[in-house]
Design a protein around this motif. Structure first.
Motif, PDB file in Angstrom:
ATOM      1  N   ALA A  34      49.061  51.250   5.406  1.00 19.22           N
ATOM      2  CA  ALA A  34      48.073  50.808   6.385  1.00 19.22           C
ATOM      3  C   ALA A  34      46.985  49.994   5.703  1.00 19.22           C
ATOM      4  CB  ALA A  34      47.463  52.023   7.082  1.00 19.22           C
ATOM      5  N   GLU A  35      46.351  49.117   6.469  1.00 19.00           N
ATOM      6  CA  GLU A  35      45.267  48.306   5.940  1.00 19.00           C
ATOM      7  C   GLU A  35      44.032  48.444   6.833  1.00 19.00           C
ATOM      8  OE1 GLU A  35      46.263  44.391   4.220  1.00 19.00           O
ATOM      9  OE2 GLU A  35      48.236  44.683   5.123  1.00 19.00           O
ATOM     10  N   PRO A  36      42.840  48.379   6.243  1.00 17.12           N
ATOM     11  CA  PRO A  36      41.616  48.441   7.054  1.00 17.12           C
ATOM     12  C   PRO A  36      41.558  47.270   8.026  1.00 17.12           C
ATOM     13  CG  PRO A  36      41.137  48.759   4.729  1.00 17.12           C
ATOM     14  CD  PRO A  36      42.553  48.301   4.806  1.00 17.12           C
ATOM     15  N   VAL A  37      40.981  47.517   9.186  1.00 18.29           N
ATOM     16  CA  VAL A  37      40.842  46.462  10.191  1.00 18.29           C
ATOM     17  C   VAL A  37      39.405  46.453  10.697  1.00 18.29           C
ATOM     18  CG1 VAL A  37      43.254  46.490  10.917  1.00 18.29           C
ATOM     19  CG2 VAL A  37      41.634  48.029  12.018  1.00 18.29           C
ATOM     20  N   PRO A  38      38.842  45.263  10.903  1.00 18.54           N
ATOM     21  CA  PRO A  38      37.488  45.198  11.462  1.00 18.54           C
ATOM     22  C   PRO A  38      37.475  45.744  12.882  1.00 18.54           C
ATOM     23  CG  PRO A  38      38.489  43.014  11.375  1.00 18.54           C
ATOM     24  CD  PRO A  38      39.410  43.928  10.648  1.00 18.54           C
ATOM     25  N   GLY A  39      36.364  46.359  13.239  1.00 14.35           N
ATOM     26  CA  GLY A  39      36.236  46.928  14.573  1.00 14.35           C
ATOM     27  C   GLY A  39      36.702  48.355  14.689  1.00 14.35           C
ATOM     28  N   HIS A  40      37.375  48.860  13.649  1.00 14.24           N
ATOM     29  CA  HIS A  40      37.794  50.265  13.675  1.00 14.24           C
ATOM     30  C   HIS A  40      36.554  51.160  13.669  1.00 14.24           C
ATOM     31  CE1 HIS A  40      40.027  53.919  12.793  1.00 14.24           C
ATOM     32  NE2 HIS A  40      39.195  54.142  11.794  1.00 14.24           N
ATOM     33  N   VAL A  41      36.530  52.134  14.552  1.00 16.48           N
ATOM     34  CA  VAL A  41      35.387  53.033  14.665  1.00 16.48           C
ATOM     35  C   VAL A  41      35.660  54.298  13.851  1.00 16.48           C
ATOM     36  CG1 VAL A  41      33.943  54.375  16.235  1.00 16.48           C
ATOM     37  CG2 VAL A  41      34.833  52.135  16.957  1.00 16.48           C
ATOM     38  N   LEU A  42      34.829  54.549  12.848  1.00 20.66           N
ATOM     39  CA  LEU A  42      34.982  55.761  12.053  1.00 20.66           C
ATOM     40  C   LEU A  42      34.640  56.976  12.907  1.00 20.66           C
ATOM     41  CD1 LEU A  42      33.474  54.685   8.613  1.00 20.66           C
ATOM     42  CD2 LEU A  42      35.816  54.474   9.456  1.00 20.66           C
ATOM     43  N   GLN A  43      35.392  58.047  12.713  1.00 19.76           N
ATOM     44  CA  GLN A  43      35.226  59.273  13.474  1.00 19.76           C
ATOM     45  C   GLN A  43      34.918  60.429  12.528  1.00 19.76           C
ATOM     46  OE1 GLN A  43      35.372  59.395  16.835  1.00 19.76           O
ATOM     47  NE2 GLN A  43      35.954  57.238  17.089  1.00 19.76           N
ATOM     48  N   PHE A  44      33.860  61.158  12.825  1.00 19.54           N
ATOM     49  CA  PHE A  44      33.466  62.300  11.989  1.00 19.54           C
ATOM     50  C   PHE A  44      33.487  63.578  12.824  1.00 19.54           C
ATOM     51  CE2 PHE A  44      31.175  58.527  10.348  1.00 19.54           C
ATOM     52  CZ  PHE A  44      31.882  58.399   9.163  1.00 19.54           C
ATOM     53  N   PRO A  45      33.962  64.685  12.231  1.00 23.95           N
ATOM     54  CA  PRO A  45      34.242  64.868  10.808  1.00 23.95           C
ATOM     55  C   PRO A  45      35.634  64.440  10.355  1.00 23.95           C
ATOM     56  CG  PRO A  45      34.536  66.936  11.935  1.00 23.95           C
ATOM     57  CD  PRO A  45      34.054  65.968  12.977  1.00 23.95           C
ATOM     58  N   ALA A  46      36.496  63.922  11.246  1.00 28.43           N
ATOM     59  CA  ALA A  46      37.884  63.642  10.866  1.00 28.43           C
ATOM     60  C   ALA A  46      37.984  62.725   9.658  1.00 28.43           C
ATOM     61  CB  ALA A  46      38.629  63.035  12.056  1.00 28.43           C
ATOM     62  N   ASP A  47      37.125  61.683   9.571  1.00 25.43           N
ATOM     63  CA  ASP A  47      37.241  60.734   8.469  1.00 25.43           C
ATOM     64  C   ASP A  47      36.687  61.258   7.152  1.00 25.43           C
ATOM     65  OD1 ASP A  47      38.718  58.555   9.446  1.00 25.43           O
ATOM     66  OD2 ASP A  47      37.003  57.827  10.591  1.00 25.43           O
ATOM     67  N   HIS A  48      36.108  62.453   7.159  1.00 24.07           N
ATOM     68  CA  HIS A  48      35.803  63.097   5.876  1.00 24.07           C
ATOM     69  C   HIS A  48      37.087  63.546   5.183  1.00 24.07           C
ATOM     70  CE1 HIS A  48      31.746  62.812   7.114  1.00 24.07           C
ATOM     71  NE2 HIS A  48      31.651  63.943   7.776  1.00 24.07           N
ATOM     72  N   GLY A  49      38.167  63.670   5.935  1.00 25.45           N
ATOM     73  CA  GLY A  49      39.434  64.122   5.398  1.00 25.45           C
ATOM     74  C   GLY A  49      40.289  62.966   4.903  1.00 25.45           C
ATOM     75  N   PRO A  50      41.521  63.246   4.460  1.00 24.00           N
ATOM     76  CA  PRO A  50      42.383  62.224   3.861  1.00 24.00           C
ATOM     77  C   PRO A  50      43.034  61.313   4.888  1.00 24.00           C
ATOM     78  CG  PRO A  50      43.484  64.349   3.837  1.00 24.00           C
ATOM     79  CD  PRO A  50      42.097  64.598   4.357  1.00 24.00           C
ATOM     80  N   HIS A  51      43.474  60.150   4.402  1.00 24.12           N
ATOM     81  CA  HIS A  51      44.158  59.136   5.208  1.00 24.12           C
ATOM     82  C   HIS A  51      45.461  58.791   4.492  1.00 24.12           C
ATOM     83  CE1 HIS A  51      39.849  58.890   6.112  1.00 24.12           C
ATOM     84  NE2 HIS A  51      40.210  58.506   7.328  1.00 24.12           N
TER      85      HIS A  51
END
Length: 345
Positions: A32-49
């Motif tokens: 996967a690659e980062p994309v502009p406009g993606h909204v970070l979600q917490f606490p989920a994004d504290h975890g692994p991807h």
């Protein structure tokens, strides 16, 4: 998997023989690659991807002992993927590497741990938060309240962290561009930790207090193919304002910065607004490493000299780099941390 095989597995997916520092300019392929406009979600994004190739939980801290002696502390957990998926047991393609260090004015103590994911030896859980590798841990009920522990052959630490400000998103709402070609990461920080605890060094146990900064970043190709490394600064000024800035060194350098007010308001600055110029080189581990810098952000009136507390803060780890605390003088005063990669030749 034995230690030597695990070491090779950790390094090779980063393309140690490929482009850029540790191969981080290697093409993303099926990840996967980062994309502009993606909204970070917490606490989920504290975890692994796990569908991204590389990720880190990176904490640094500037500390003071009871006699006024300054110290620095580092705790880092890296995740590297052989394939864009998760898995259970030995089937997982997720590999982990941990770095811990304590820097004093006279010494630099460092250690490294390597682990395979999927078998409980290392990992991260978002809620409640827990990041660990072997017996090293950063954990708490959430990211605002953490206990941090690590040890090496000649050092250990056990400290508590309490967040006093908000999370900060870098770049465009956490989408951080790294090159003119468009390489990017998802990147946010918690730069507002107060810290208290104990360092255990050869001279004994030392109670310390200070401030810590946690960086969270994930990507699959965070560098362009010509970029050979970076110089990254996290600076905390007297009065409470902070600044993150980096220079990615390549055929043409690429820069980025974030100005953070004392109450947590963030302003992103594009390529060219921030500058860092080496003022002094120091022989470190057989290399010439810049350990004094002029750092400027004219839009915020910043023109400072950044000086390493200990020029010998070299991380002789599987992928070597320089990491240590710094002092700030000039238009602003304060303390911070400097990381320099790509100086391993």
């Amino acid at each position: 998997m034995n230690v030597k095989a695990l070491l090779l597995a950790l390094i090779l997916p980063l393309g140690a023989q490929a482009q850029g520092f540790a191969g981080l300019g290697t093409e993303a392929q099926d990840f996967a690659e980062p994309v502009p406009g993606h909204v970070l979600q917490f606490p989920a994004d504290h975890g692994p991807h796990p569908d991204f190739r590389i990720e880190w939980w990176y904490l640094t801290a500037t500390l003071t002992g009871p006699d006024g002696t300054p110290y620095g502390l580092q705790w880092t957990l890296f995740r590297s993927a052989l394939a864009p998926r998760d898995g259970a047991g030995w089937d997982t393609p997720q590999l982990w590497m941990g770095h811990a260090a304590v820097t004093t004015p006279e010494a630099h103590h460092a250690a490294e741990r390597l682990a395979r994911g999927g078998i409980g030896q290392a990992g991260v859980e978002a809620d409640p938060f827990s990041a660990w590798i072997d017996d090293w841990a950063m954990e708490g009920p959430d990211l605002d309240r953490l206990r941090l522990t690590a040890s090496g052959t000649d050092f250990a630490y056990d400290v508590d962290l309490r967040a006093t400000g908000p999370l900060v998103l870098h770049g465009q709402d956490g989408y951080s561009v790294k090159s003119a070609a468009g390489q990017a990461s998802h990147y946010y920080s918690q730069p507002f930790f107060d810290l208290a605890g104990t360092l255990s060094l050869p001279e004994g146990d030392i109670p310390v207090t200070g401030q810590a900064w946690l960086d969270r970043e994930w990507s699959s190709q965070p560098l362009a193919q010509d970029q050979q490394g970076w110089d990254w600064f996290s600076l905390s000024f007297e009065g409470g304002d902070k600044m993150m800035g980096f220079v990615l060194r390549g055929d043409a350098d690429y820069t980025s910065a974030t100005w953070i007010t004392a109450d947590g308001q963030a302003t992103a600055f594009p390529d060219g607004a921030f500058a860092a110029r080496p003022l002094d080189l120091t022989p470190v581990a057989g290399r010439q490493v810049p350990t004094t810098w002029q750092v400027t952000l004219p839009d915020r009136g910043v023109d400072v000299t950044v000086t390493a507390l200990n020029p010998d803060a070299w991380m002789s780890t599987s992928v070597p780099y320089w990491e240590g605390p710094v002092t700030i003088t000039g238009s602003h005063s304060g303390t911070g941390y400097l990381e320099m990669t790509g100086y391993d030749d």
